[in-house]
Design a protein around this motif. Sequence first.
Motif, mmCIF file in Angstrom:
data_model
loop_
_atom_site.group_PDB
_atom_site.id
_atom_site.type_symbol
_atom_site.label_atom_id
_atom_site.label_comp_id
_atom_site.label_asym_id
_atom_site.label_seq_id
_atom_site.Cartn_x
_atom_site.Cartn_y
_atom_site.Cartn_z
ATOM 1 N N GLU A 1 0.636 -1.074 0.136
ATOM 2 C CA GLU A 1 0.213 -0.109 0.008
ATOM 3 C C GLU A 1 0.755 0.874 0.360
ATOM 4 O O GLU A 1 0.615 2.029 -0.444
ATOM 5 N N LEU A 2 1.975 1.264 0.630
ATOM 6 C CA LEU A 2 2.454 2.371 0.498
ATOM 7 C C LEU A 2 3.540 2.983 -0.810
ATOM 8 O O LEU A 2 3.510 3.677 -0.931
ATOM 9 N N ALA A 3 3.830 1.705 -1.337
ATOM 10 C CA ALA A 3 4.859 1.760 -2.617
ATOM 11 C C ALA A 3 3.800 1.790 -3.733
ATOM 12 O O ALA A 3 3.872 3.415 -4.080
ATOM 13 N N GLU A 4 1.897 1.816 -3.585
ATOM 14 C CA GLU A 4 1.128 2.374 -4.045
ATOM 15 C C GLU A 4 0.749 4.290 -3.951
ATOM 16 O O GLU A 4 0.851 4.389 -5.520
ATOM 17 N N THR A 5 0.635 4.088 -2.571
ATOM 18 C CA THR A 5 0.661 5.628 -2.223
ATOM 19 C C THR A 5 1.691 6.105 -3.006
ATOM 20 O O THR A 5 1.163 7.865 -3.076
ATOM 21 N N LEU A 6 2.871 6.016 -2.555
ATOM 22 C CA LEU A 6 4.098 6.578 -3.284
ATOM 23 C C LEU A 6 4.366 6.377 -4.665
ATOM 24 O O LEU A 6 5.278 6.863 -5.684
ATOM 25 N N ARG A 7 3.351 5.778 -5.270
ATOM 26 C CA ARG A 7 3.109 5.813 -6.936
ATOM 27 C C ARG A 7 4.735 5.120 -7.155
ATOM 28 O O ARG A 7 4.918 5.172 -9.170
ATOM 29 N N SER B 1 7.566 2.752 -9.854
ATOM 30 C CA SER B 1 7.044 1.712 -10.531
ATOM 31 C C SER B 1 7.108 0.614 -10.663
ATOM 32 O O SER B 1 7.623 0.154 -9.338
ATOM 33 N N GLN B 2 7.254 -0.465 -11.703
ATOM 34 C CA GLN B 2 6.507 -1.889 -11.251
ATOM 35 C C GLN B 2 8.621 -2.048 -11.139
ATOM 36 O O GLN B 2 8.539 -3.207 -9.951
ATOM 37 N N LYS B 3 9.196 -1.371 -11.637
ATOM 38 C CA LYS B 3 11.133 -2.098 -11.853
ATOM 39 C C LYS B 3 11.335 -1.301 -10.141
ATOM 40 O O LYS B 3 11.960 -2.164 -9.659
ATOM 41 N N ASP B 4 10.618 -0.380 -9.327
ATOM 42 C CA ASP B 4 10.670 -0.600 -8.183
ATOM 43 C C ASP B 4 10.584 -1.036 -7.591
ATOM 44 O O ASP B 4 11.249 -1.222 -6.255
ATOM 45 N N PHE B 5 9.318 -1.254 -7.589
ATOM 46 C CA PHE B 5 8.695 -2.053 -6.388
ATOM 47 C C PHE B 5 8.802 -2.862 -6.592
ATOM 48 O O PHE B 5 9.232 -3.417 -5.039
ATOM 49 N N ILE B 6 9.785 -4.134 -7.422
ATOM 50 C CA ILE B 6 10.691 -5.361 -7.812
ATOM 51 C C ILE B 6 11.792 -4.893 -7.071
ATOM 52 O O ILE B 6 11.969 -5.627 -5.943
ATOM 53 N N LEU B 7 12.749 -4.288 -6.873
ATOM 54 C CA LEU B 7 13.959 -3.738 -6.481
ATOM 55 C C LEU B 7 13.502 -2.865 -4.631
ATOM 56 O O LEU B 7 14.581 -4.014 -4.281
ATOM 57 N N GLN B 8 13.156 -3.214 -4.865
ATOM 58 C CA GLN B 8 12.513 -1.812 -3.401
ATOM 59 C C GLN B 8 11.812 -2.761 -2.486
ATOM 60 O O GLN B 8 11.800 -2.466 -0.822
ATOM 61 N N VAL B 9 10.982 -3.017 -3.048
ATOM 62 C CA VAL B 9 9.904 -4.190 -2.068
ATOM 63 C C VAL B 9 10.087 -5.447 -1.629
ATOM 64 O O VAL B 9 10.576 -6.442 -0.694
#
Length: 293
Positions: free
Chosen positions: A191-197, A199-207
């Motif tokens: 949910e935090l990643a969605e709030t910060l909008r 990208s798919q790449k950053d979501f995979i690498l950072q979460v």
Amino acid sequence: MATVWDAAEVKSTGRSSRQSAHVALPATKTGAPRVRRRLGPGPAIPFGLQIGPALLVLLWVGGSALGLIDPRILSAPWTVVEAFGRLIEQGRLQDNFVTSASRALIGLSIGLVIGTLLAVIAGLSRIGEALIDGPIQIKRAIPTLALIPLLILWFGIGEGMKVTTIVLAVIIPIYIHTHNALRSIDSRYVELAETLRMSQKDFILQVVLPGALPGFLLGLRFAVTLCWVSLVVVEQINATSGLGYMIDLARTYGQTDVILVGLVVYVLLGLVSDGLVRLLERRVLTWRRTLAN
């Protein structure tokens, strides 16, 4: 007659009634409090994990020295040490070790890549999970060593069959534990990643990847163990080199000392590789201890 707590003991120790309940039991008919027996293994013993192996070695040395162990069944420790030195002097141990280590490293590397990719695809996509998870579970139910006859028909008895066997053994624990870790990522981070909008790449690498890392490392420990187990078996099937071949050849000539040398090397390889993975786990997952503190 109703039981009562020994209030005098509570008052003298200065503990609350809730704390004292963990120390004293209800009074007996005579009025004397009963002592609670602590459950569990008890306090840790220094070097406790080394006591068992050391005892086995002492029994081996004593039995060999007293003639209680037939050297044709189990060679004496000093005979094994002599065989170790002889194999090193001849260069046989080094050559077979390099061959075995190369097979294990290649199979483990390929299995890690494939298992991780399959876990990420299945963990991030319901379609991917529907396509991948079923076949993986089927393979999980089939022991890898049971596939060796089929792999021989497909790849022959060369290096391809041996490496493929190791790869199939490694994929399963990597996939299972990594996939489970991906599915267990806290939804608050998503949910935090969605709030910060993100990208798919950053979501995979950072979460995704940091969240799945503990499960991946746990699967890596199992994968390393299965890697060596598979290697022992495949090197005894029409092989011409490797530690397993050396052990099988020694069996043919009844050289129990050489067999024990090979087994000791396998044990050392397993312990060292597991220790390296655990060291990597402590270094990489330092952030978890930081958050816990």
